[in-house]
Design a protein around this motif. Structure first.
Motif, PDB file in Angstrom:
ATOM      1  N   GLU A  29    -142.951 -68.050  30.507  1.00 30.29           N
ATOM      2  CA  GLU A  29    -143.733 -67.429  29.510  1.00 30.29           C
ATOM      3  C   GLU A  29    -144.909 -67.954  30.013  1.00 30.29           C
TER       4      GLU A  29
ATOM      5  N   CYS B  78    -146.076 -66.201  32.939  1.00 31.47           N
ATOM      6  CA  CYS B  78    -146.159 -64.953  33.306  1.00 31.47           C
ATOM      7  C   CYS B  78    -147.726 -63.909  32.187  1.00 31.47           C
ATOM      8  N   HIS B  79    -147.706 -65.063  31.326  1.00 29.98           N
ATOM      9  CA  HIS B  79    -148.332 -64.968  29.512  1.00 29.98           C
ATOM     10  C   HIS B  79    -148.072 -63.365  29.022  1.00 29.98           C
ATOM     11  N   GLN B  80    -146.266 -63.605  29.796  1.00 25.44           N
ATOM     12  CA  GLN B  80    -145.479 -62.405  28.428  1.00 25.44           C
ATOM     13  C   GLN B  80    -144.341 -63.339  27.962  1.00 25.44           C
TER      14      GLN B  80
ATOM     15  N   LYS C 163    -140.048 -59.233  27.700  1.00 24.70           N
ATOM     16  CA  LYS C 163    -140.779 -58.613  28.055  1.00 24.70           C
ATOM     17  C   LYS C 163    -140.419 -58.940  29.966  1.00 24.70           C
ATOM     18  N   LEU C 164    -140.287 -59.549  30.626  1.00 26.07           N
ATOM     19  CA  LEU C 164    -140.175 -60.066  31.427  1.00 26.07           C
ATOM     20  C   LEU C 164    -139.619 -59.452  32.733  1.00 26.07           C
TER      21      LEU C 164
ATOM     22  N   THR D  54    -140.944 -61.399  37.762  1.00 25.78           N
ATOM     23  CA  THR D  54    -142.646 -60.601  38.962  1.00 25.78           C
ATOM     24  C   THR D  54    -143.229 -61.299  37.583  1.00 25.78           C
ATOM     25  N   THR D  55    -144.529 -61.640  38.674  1.00 29.18           N
ATOM     26  CA  THR D  55    -145.801 -62.100  37.846  1.00 29.18           C
ATOM     27  C   THR D  55    -146.446 -60.877  37.133  1.00 29.18           C
ATOM     28  N   GLU D  56    -147.554 -61.270  36.253  1.00 34.35           N
ATOM     29  CA  GLU D  56    -148.550 -59.961  36.386  1.00 34.35           C
ATOM     30  C   GLU D  56    -148.923 -59.509  37.401  1.00 34.35           C
ATOM     31  N   ASP D  57    -149.019 -60.076  38.505  1.00 35.03           N
ATOM     32  CA  ASP D  57    -150.077 -59.340  40.195  1.00 35.03           C
ATOM     33  C   ASP D  57    -148.692 -58.590  40.670  1.00 35.03           C
ATOM     34  N   ASN D  58    -147.703 -58.523  40.096  1.00 33.12           N
ATOM     35  CA  ASN D  58    -146.385 -57.990  40.602  1.00 33.12           C
ATOM     36  C   ASN D  58    -146.036 -59.125  42.100  1.00 33.12           C
TER      37      ASN D  58
END
Length: 139
Positions: free
Chosen positions: A34, A37-39, A43-44, A87-91
């Motif tokens: 979390e 990934c800032h989520q 939602k991840l 999966t991270t924010e930048d895929n």
């Protein structure tokens, strides 16, 4: 005696082309994902990657939401490793757990459960072998 829980990714060979995998994530791994990934965890996108160890490339990728899955259509007599991550924010891919290397058998003996009996019988040094014990001597 203290018992420690630990996160784990376990894999069982079920046929010469199929694996069964299950995992357990602890709160520290979930919080780390979390944070990175800032989520929120819910939602991840959770991913299980199948890496062919001999060639070093991603053989399969699966979206997973539970704590177990079957992996089909693997090549016999190859070695694989599983990576569980998000999966991270930048895929990108952020790995949380990694399995040991799994060696697929050359063929299935025809049953739904593989038998290693022939291999065990061929290794005479294993007869009567139960394991190792480590004993700590007090001074």
């Amino acid at each position: 005696m203290l018992e420690f829980e630990r996160a784990k990714l376990e894999v069982v060979v079920t046929t010469h082309t199929t694996l069964y995998s299950y995992w357990k994530l602890l709160a520290d791994k979930i919080l780390l994902a979390e944070y990175v990934c800032h989520q929120p965890w819910e939602k991840l996108c959770k991913i299980l990657k199948v890496i062919e160890e001999d060639e070093g490339f991603v053989f399969q990728e699966h979206n997973v939401n539970g704590t177990e899955t079957f992996i089909h259509e693997l090549s016999p007599f190859k070695s694989y490793k599983l990576l569980l991550g998000v999966t991270t924010e930048d895929n990108g891919f952020f790995c949380l757990l990694q399995s040991d290397v799994i060696h697929m058998p050359l063929y299935d003996n025809g049953s739904s459960r593989l038998s290693n009996q022939k291999t065990r019988n061929e290794m005479s040094w294993q007869k009567g072998f139960a394991g190792y014990s480590v004993v700590r001597k007090e001074k």
